[in-house]
Motif scaffolding. Structure first.
Motif, PDB file in Angstrom:
ATOM      1  N   LEU A 306     -25.679  14.655   8.751  1.00 53.83           N
ATOM      2  CA  LEU A 306     -25.862  13.965   7.847  1.00 53.83           C
ATOM      3  C   LEU A 306     -25.862  12.359   7.792  1.00 53.83           C
ATOM      4  O   LEU A 306     -25.851  10.942   8.129  1.00 53.83           O
ATOM      5  CB  LEU A 306     -25.256  14.348   7.201  1.00 53.83           C
ATOM      6  N   LYS A 309     -28.497  10.524  10.007  1.00 50.95           N
ATOM      7  CA  LYS A 309     -29.631  10.515   9.776  1.00 50.95           C
ATOM      8  C   LYS A 309     -30.747   8.921   9.396  1.00 50.95           C
ATOM      9  O   LYS A 309     -29.448   7.968   8.633  1.00 50.95           O
ATOM     10  CB  LYS A 309     -30.134  11.601   7.749  1.00 50.95           C
ATOM     11  N   LEU A 313     -30.378   9.317   1.886  1.00 49.39           N
ATOM     12  CA  LEU A 313     -29.947  10.496   1.465  1.00 49.39           C
ATOM     13  C   LEU A 313     -30.406  11.494   0.350  1.00 49.39           C
ATOM     14  O   LEU A 313     -30.601  10.311  -0.581  1.00 49.39           O
ATOM     15  CB  LEU A 313     -27.825  10.945   1.798  1.00 49.39           C
ATOM     16  N   THR A 314     -30.559  12.612   0.750  1.00 47.06           N
ATOM     17  CA  THR A 314     -31.151  13.046  -0.884  1.00 47.06           C
ATOM     18  C   THR A 314     -29.486  13.371  -1.944  1.00 47.06           C
ATOM     19  O   THR A 314     -28.550  13.187  -1.057  1.00 47.06           O
ATOM     20  CB  THR A 314     -31.698  14.840  -0.660  1.00 47.06           C
ATOM     21  N   LYS A 316     -27.973  15.660  -2.923  1.00 46.95           N
ATOM     22  CA  LYS A 316     -27.290  17.433  -2.463  1.00 46.95           C
ATOM     23  C   LYS A 316     -26.339  16.750  -1.538  1.00 46.95           C
ATOM     24  O   LYS A 316     -25.327  17.183  -0.880  1.00 46.95           O
ATOM     25  CB  LYS A 316     -27.994  18.006  -2.030  1.00 46.95           C
ATOM     26  N   GLU A 317     -27.590  15.771  -0.185  1.00 48.99           N
ATOM     27  CA  GLU A 317     -26.426  15.956   0.651  1.00 48.99           C
ATOM     28  C   GLU A 317     -25.747  14.380   0.518  1.00 48.99           C
ATOM     29  O   GLU A 317     -24.095  14.500   1.613  1.00 48.99           O
ATOM     30  CB  GLU A 317     -27.714  15.144   1.679  1.00 48.99           C
ATOM     31  N   TYR A 318     -26.051  13.197  -0.033  1.00 46.31           N
ATOM     32  CA  TYR A 318     -24.955  12.861  -0.717  1.00 46.31           C
ATOM     33  C   TYR A 318     -23.791  12.691  -0.725  1.00 46.31           C
ATOM     34  O   TYR A 318     -22.881  12.136  -1.045  1.00 46.31           O
ATOM     35  CB  TYR A 318     -25.664  11.309  -1.364  1.00 46.31           C
ATOM     36  N   VAL A 320     -22.982  15.637  -0.338  1.00 49.58           N
ATOM     37  CA  VAL A 320     -21.192  16.288   1.216  1.00 49.58           C
ATOM     38  C   VAL A 320     -20.766  14.744   1.397  1.00 49.58           C
ATOM     39  O   VAL A 320     -19.883  14.754   2.022  1.00 49.58           O
ATOM     40  CB  VAL A 320     -22.229  17.329   1.968  1.00 49.58           C
TER      41      VAL A 320
END
Length: 471
Positions: A306, A309, A313-314, A316-318, A320
């Motif tokens: 992440l 990347k 980010l998506t 959901k990834e954001y 995290v």
């Protein structure tokens, strides 16, 4: 000669005026004592060898001083000064302390150190003389010597620490209470407990116990005195351990995310300048600098996939990535009572909060956000704007400033934006990222006590679809 005077290093005017005032006070008082009591070298009861011996002790005591956190130092000079007070005429000890100090600083620092130590010795000598002229008895027991040296030590401490605290305040803007707390408060107890040793040194010198010369006994006392300095040194070692901890943590983060160079260092430099402008307090600015160095430490717990990347980010990834604030606070929690104060935790946890309440992790708004976190958050955002990403072109310094101003009252504290704008127009090194990197990469040695560290950490990507500037 005129050219040399022009090149002469000078402190700020108010600091210079204070130093010259202390020096003039010493000259006037010492001159008065000499005029009243008479000048004679060597003084009665002592020879030239004795004078050289005590001069060497004064020199040695300052030579092995302990450096303190806020531009100060501590030594055993007071013990030898008090011993000389008990051995010699009223005017002698201040003069010897002034003449035979170790001189390793610029001329005005030398002048101040010599003058303030001599003034402190003179004050202690007056207290000692008072009790010699007005004996204090408890029944048949004469307490004059013990009380005289004890209160003389108190007077020495008050004058010495008072003058040093004042000049640090004048030079750096550090509050008097902060200087006292960091430099001298913890020393007071050991200082006063050691003061009777001065009387022992004087009496041991007057009544030889070894080899027909009192100096042998005094020299034996130097062994425990030298090692007692390690108690004082422990405070400084703790400060250095704190700095080393910062460096280790930042190297760990750099090893995990090496692509963004010197992010945390530049953020810390911006935050330090902003804090200095906000508070006018060097100690507070340094505290926020150290906290800013650690603001992204929670990213150690974020997966590299992440952090590195190349695309946005998506959501959901954001989420995290956002967790690096709470992860960072949790990571340093075990060291809360021994190494890190609340400023560090406030910065780590809240540097992504927004003035309008749409930040994270707690959606604090306005003055609910700790001010140190607002300072680091602004510095972090500006650094991120000018750094660029594979999916986002870096902004110029001018564009980044404009964005900061556009987000005043939305993402950033308006008052801090005004201060930041003023600093930006002064063209500090951190204003242009490339110039900053080139300058810092040419630096060989850095520490938080003198200049910033060299490790780096990276800003987190922008949240998809949100009109904001995140770092």
């Amino acid at each position: 000669m005129l050219q040399k005077l022009r090149r002469l290093e000078l402190p700020p005017p108010r600091v210079l005026a204070f130093i010259l005032g202390v020096f003039a006070s010493f000259l006037v008082l010492e001159g008065y004592l000499i005029a009243r009591h008479g000048f004679r070298l060597p003084p009665p009861g002592l020879g030239w060898f004795d004078l050289l011996f005590w001069a060497a002790l004064v020199f040695w005591s300052v030579r092995v001083e302990i450096r303190l956190p806020l531009s100060a130092s501590m030594s055993h000079l007071f013990l030898f000064a008090l011993a000389l007070v008990a051995l010699t005429p009223l005017w002698f000890a201040p003069l010897w302390v002034f003449l035979f100090q170790y001189s390793g600083n610029t001329w005005y620092k030398q002048l101040f150190n010599r003058s303030q130590d001599a003034l402190a010795t003179l004050a202690a000598a007056l207290v000692w003389q008072f009790f010699q002229s007005n004996p204090l008895y408890l029944g048949t027991l004469n307490l004059s010597a013990g009380v005289g040296v004890g209160l003389g030590a108190v007077m020495f401490f008050i004058v010495n620490m008072g003058l040093v605290t004042l000049i640090i305040h004048l030079a750096n803007g550090t509050p008097l209470r902060e200087v006292w707390k960091k430099n001298f408060g913890w020393l007071a107890a050991s200082y006063f407990l050691l003061s009777p040793v001065a009387l022992l040194l004087a009496r041991a010198y007057e009544i030889p116990l070894l080899g027909g010369w009192g100096g042998w006994t005094v020299l034996l006392f130097l062994v425990p005195l030298y090692y007692s300095r390690f108690y004082w040194d422990e405070k400084v070692r703790l400060e250095q351990a704190f700095d080393a901890t910062l460096e280790v943590l930042m190297h760990a983060l750099e090893a995990k995310e090496p692509e963004t160079r010197m992010h945390s260092e530049r953020v810390a430099d911006i935050a330090k300048d902003l804090a200095r402008a906000r508070y006018g307090d060097e100690a507070k600015a340094m505290e926020i600098y150290r906290a800013a160095r650690l603001h992204d430490i929670g990213k150690i717990g974020i997966p590299e996939a992440l952090l590195l990347k190349p695309d946005k980010l998506t959501p959901k990834e954001y989420e995290v990535v956002q967790s690096h604030t709470t992860l960072g606070a949790q990571l340093l929690k075990p060291a809360e009572k021994v190494a890190f104060g609340p400023v560090v935790y406030n910065v780590i946890l809240h540097h992504h909060e927004r003035w309008d309440g749409r930040g994270y992790p707690k959606r604090l708004a306005g003055h609910e956000i700790p001010e140190e976190a607002r300072i680091v958050g602004l510095a972090d955002a500006y650094e991120a704007m000018t750094a660029g990403r594979p999916y986002r072109k870096a902004k110029s310094s001018e564009e980044a400033l404009q964005e900061v101003q556009d987000l005043s009252g939305i993402q950033f504290d308006p008052r801090l934006v005004e201060l930041f704008t003023q600093l930006w127009h002064q063209n500090p090194l951190w204003r242009d990222r490339q110039a900053y990197l080139e300058a810092k990469e040419g630096s060989v040695s850095r520490s938080t006590l003198s200049q910033p560290y060299s490790a780096s950490a990276s800003p987190s990507p922008s949240e998809p679809g949100q009109e904001t500037s995140e770092a």
